[in-house]
Design a protein around this motif. Structure first.
Motif, PDB file in Angstrom:
ATOM      1  N   THR A 348       0.827  -1.207   0.000  1.00  0.00           N
ATOM      2  CA  THR A 348       0.000   0.000   0.000  1.00  0.00           C
ATOM      3  C   THR A 348       0.858   1.253   0.000  1.00  0.00           C
ATOM      4  O   THR A 348       0.578   2.222  -0.724  1.00  0.00           O
ATOM      5  N   LEU A 352       0.835   3.958  -2.976  1.00  0.00           N
ATOM      6  CA  LEU A 352       0.493   5.353  -2.734  1.00  0.00           C
ATOM      7  C   LEU A 352       1.554   6.294  -3.296  1.00  0.00           C
ATOM      8  O   LEU A 352       1.232   7.330  -3.898  1.00  0.00           O
ATOM      9  N   GLY A 356       0.386   8.087  -6.445  1.00  0.00           N
ATOM     10  CA  GLY A 356       0.211   9.506  -6.172  1.00  0.00           C
ATOM     11  C   GLY A 356       1.037  10.373  -7.105  1.00  0.00           C
ATOM     12  O   GLY A 356       0.554  11.394  -7.622  1.00  0.00           O
ATOM     13  N   VAL A 422      -5.138   3.479  -6.935  1.00  0.00           N
ATOM     14  CA  VAL A 422      -4.711   4.759  -6.368  1.00  0.00           C
ATOM     15  C   VAL A 422      -4.873   5.875  -7.397  1.00  0.00           C
ATOM     16  O   VAL A 422      -5.408   6.952  -7.099  1.00  0.00           O
ATOM     17  N   THR A 425      -8.538   6.746  -8.099  1.00  0.00           N
ATOM     18  CA  THR A 425      -9.186   7.406  -6.962  1.00  0.00           C
ATOM     19  C   THR A 425      -8.724   8.846  -6.807  1.00  0.00           C
ATOM     20  O   THR A 425      -9.528   9.747  -6.552  1.00  0.00           O
ATOM     21  N   MET A 426      -7.420   9.091  -6.976  1.00  0.00           N
ATOM     22  CA  MET A 426      -6.863  10.412  -6.704  1.00  0.00           C
ATOM     23  C   MET A 426      -6.959  11.363  -7.888  1.00  0.00           C
ATOM     24  O   MET A 426      -7.014  12.584  -7.705  1.00  0.00           O
ATOM     25  N   LEU A 457      -2.630  18.880  -0.113  1.00  0.00           N
ATOM     26  CA  LEU A 457      -2.814  17.790   0.846  1.00  0.00           C
ATOM     27  C   LEU A 457      -4.124  17.885   1.615  1.00  0.00           C
ATOM     28  O   LEU A 457      -4.836  16.879   1.733  1.00  0.00           O
ATOM     29  N   VAL A 460      -6.935  16.678  -0.695  1.00  0.00           N
ATOM     30  CA  VAL A 460      -6.931  15.292  -1.193  1.00  0.00           C
ATOM     31  C   VAL A 460      -6.745  14.277  -0.078  1.00  0.00           C
ATOM     32  O   VAL A 460      -6.603  13.082  -0.355  1.00  0.00           O
ATOM     33  N   ARG A 461      -6.766  14.735   1.179  1.00  0.00           N
ATOM     34  CA  ARG A 461      -6.480  13.809   2.284  1.00  0.00           C
ATOM     35  C   ARG A 461      -7.439  12.621   2.290  1.00  0.00           C
ATOM     36  O   ARG A 461      -7.029  11.465   2.426  1.00  0.00           O
ATOM     37  N   VAL A 464      -6.714  10.225  -0.477  1.00  0.00           N
ATOM     38  CA  VAL A 464      -5.535   9.406  -0.174  1.00  0.00           C
ATOM     39  C   VAL A 464      -5.921   8.233   0.721  1.00  0.00           C
ATOM     40  O   VAL A 464      -5.476   7.095   0.514  1.00  0.00           O
ATOM     41  N   ALA A 467      -7.854   5.754  -1.387  1.00  0.00           N
ATOM     42  CA  ALA A 467      -6.916   5.051  -2.268  1.00  0.00           C
ATOM     43  C   ALA A 467      -6.109   4.029  -1.494  1.00  0.00           C
ATOM     44  O   ALA A 467      -5.877   2.909  -1.962  1.00  0.00           O
ATOM     45  N   ALA A 468      -5.672   4.399  -0.284  1.00  0.00           N
ATOM     46  CA  ALA A 468      -4.907   3.463   0.541  1.00  0.00           C
ATOM     47  C   ALA A 468      -5.744   2.241   0.911  1.00  0.00           C
ATOM     48  O   ALA A 468      -5.252   1.107   0.915  1.00  0.00           O
TER      49      ALA A 468
END
Length: 541
Positions: A348, A352, A356, A422, A425-426, A457, A460-461, A464, A467-468
């Motif tokens: 993971t 990320l 990312g 990831v 999603t991001m 950040l 998008v927290r 993230v 995604a994780a």
């Protein structure tokens, strides 16, 4: 973009190319004539035909069963809706080994239906098709339902005011708008079923083989690399074509429609017809999703320790190696739980970082090359994981990449599958960040790193975290590559389940059910946590 390109080049393109090269080269020369020789074999033609028609049948059956569910989630508001949405999504994040085991407990010899009515469907194509519908139901519900919930119902109502009937209004107004979403969902279902491995291997028996299963058989059992290389190329070409068409449908869906807030389009069911539809969807969720998982859990306790009742005997047996005189494991099977969690956490983290960076690069650059890279990021979802795993063993065994005996090999293979989730999603969240916010931070003297920390950040927290969660769940269940590279003294949960199912005996079978239940619970908890974190519920995943 340098880090994602290097990662995929080194740990995806290089191993796959090496395997294909070993299979199609002889004496340093390419032997392309082998492609025609392999594809002309009757047994290979049978595999290609079965792979294609079962994927088409699985896709059609999934659409038929899941589209009413997509409508219910899009247009109806009812108690427990978010919980039910999470429940129907659980199968998608379950490892294919768990899905196969659950349907084996339901449809196989000594299974629920066998004991109840004497009905057995294992080693039949119906078991495979039903398991594929179970696995992909959420793909249609999320993809089509997500868009359906954002279509303005007043457009269809206006058509009915102008004299169109209910069906005519749907056919002329709603269906054309939903077309790209339905096509995108169908293509993804076709992709997942075309490359199916664990489900077919467990439920199909020796009579049925998809391309992925045949690649595994040719590689691991027959050591026939030329045939495996040709089949890998065929699957690669098919997956590339599917992803190209899928990308086109997604772009069409993004451009063509004016959408509204999903909260404005849902309401409580009205009339007996709508309540009957809601009841039918709930019954489908009960029989298709909850029943197999419930039977799996029940079988993990059933007859434990030979008592004929219920107990924790199968779970206790997981604590010792060679239970019941078996030499299936060098270590207690329960250690696979810790191994899987550690591997998935590392995978993971890798996913990320790589995903990312890839999403950030795709957000700030444009052009055909960037769109091509975006499509390449999806390839690990469809290209033979068996080929990747075997390629790891062959290519990563010499300095400076002598990783063949290293524990990191498993998380690297798992991260390849996690990165696409990831990115997907991001990417929408990063594209929604206003560039003027970054520019304002730069004008005020913030460095690029501080601007990212202070601007990007916080926005998008949550993405993230989501995604994780998806990367963790899919890493936990990765099987095709891990079955090659996991060391015997450090098995993962899916590998341990497959080994137990491959051995005869009631104790081995019960332990497989117990391990599958543990793996299912971990994945389900991860998914339920994701549903609490998510704020945008209109998208796909």
């Amino acid at each position: 973009m340098a880090v994602p390109v290097a990662f995929f080049g080194l740990f995806f393109a290089y191993p796959v190319t090496a395997i294909v090269g070993r299979g199609l080269k002889a004496g340093g020369d390419w032997q392309f004539g082998r492609i025609g020789d392999v594809l002309a074999r009757p047994d290979i033609l049978d595999v290609l035909w079965f792979t294609t028609w079962q994927a088409l049948a699985s896709t059609a059956l999934t659409l038929l069963i899941a589209l009413p569910g997509a409508y219910v989630f899009a247009r109806f508001d009812f108690p427990g809706k978010q919980l039910l949405r999470a429940v129907v999504t659980v199968p998608f994040v379950l490892p294919t080994v768990v899905v196969g085991t659950a349907f084996l407990a339901l449809l196989g010899r000594g299974g629920f239906l066998d004991e109840l009515w004497g009905v057995r469907l294992d080693t039949t194509v119906w078991a495979i098709l039903l398991a594929h519908v179970f696995f992909n139901y959420a793909v249609v519900v999320r993809t089509v339902g997500g868009l359906w919930s954002q279509l303005d119902p007043r457009q269809e109502e206006a058509a009915r005011v102008l004299g169109a009937g209910r069906f005519a209004a749907f056919r002329r107004v709603t269906l054309p708008a939903l077309g790209p979403a339905v096509a995108a969902a169908a293509l993804m279902v076709f992709l997942f079923t075309f490359t199916s491995f664990g489900v077919v291997q467990i439920l199909g028996g020796p009579a049925y083989s998809t391309l992925e299963v045949e690649i595994y058989r040719q590689t691991a059992q027959l050591l026939d690399l030329p045939t495996a290389a040709v089949l890998t190329l065929v699957q690669f070409a098919a997956v590339g074509a599917i992803l190209a068409v899928h990308a086109a449908t997604v772009r069409r869906r993004e451009r063509a429609l004016k959408l509204v807030d999903p909260g404005q389009t849902s309401r409580r069911p009205r009339g007996p017809g709508q309540w009957a539809l809601l009841g039918g969807v709930l019954l489908t969720a009960l029989l298709l999703i909850l029943l197999p998982l419930g039977v799996l859990v029940e079988r993990s306790f059933d007859g434990a320790g030979g008592s004929g009742g219920y107990g924790f005997g199968y779970y206790r047996a997981l604590q010792s190696a060679g239970s019941g005189g078996s030499s299936t494991f060098l270590v207690p099977p329960l250690e696979a739980v810790g191994n899987s969690l550690r591997y998935a956490l590392v995978a993971t983290l890798i996913a990320l970082v790589v995903g990312g960076l890839a999403a950030a690069a795709l957000t700030r650059r444009a052009g055909r090359l960037v769109r091509g890279f975006d499509a390449l990021l999806m390839l690990p979802l469809g290209v033979s994981a068996v080929t990747v795993g075997f390629g790891f063993l062959i290519t990563l065994d010499e300095p400076p990449l002598a990783l063949r005996t290293s524990w990191i090999l498993v998380p690297l293979a798992q991260a390849l599958v996690g990165v696409p989730f990831v990115v997907r999603t991001m990417l929408p969240v990063l594209r929604a960040v206003d560039d003027r916010l970054r520019e304002a931070a730069a004008v005020l003297g913030a460095s690029p790193l501080r601007a990212w920390r202070e601007v990007d950040l916080p926005l998008v927290r949550r993405a993230v975290l989501v995604a994780a969660g998806f990367a963790f769940a899919v890493s936990l269940g990765e099987f095709g590559a891990t079955v090659f590279i996991a060391r015997p003294d450090n098995p993962t949960l899916p590998v341990a389940v497959a080994r137990l199912l491959g051995r005869s005996g009631e104790l081995n079978y019960g332990q497989a059910m117990a391990l599958s239940t543990i793996l299912m619970l971990v994945c389900a908890v991860s998914l339920l946590l994701l549903e609490r974190i998510r704020t945008d519920r209109s998208g796909e995943f």
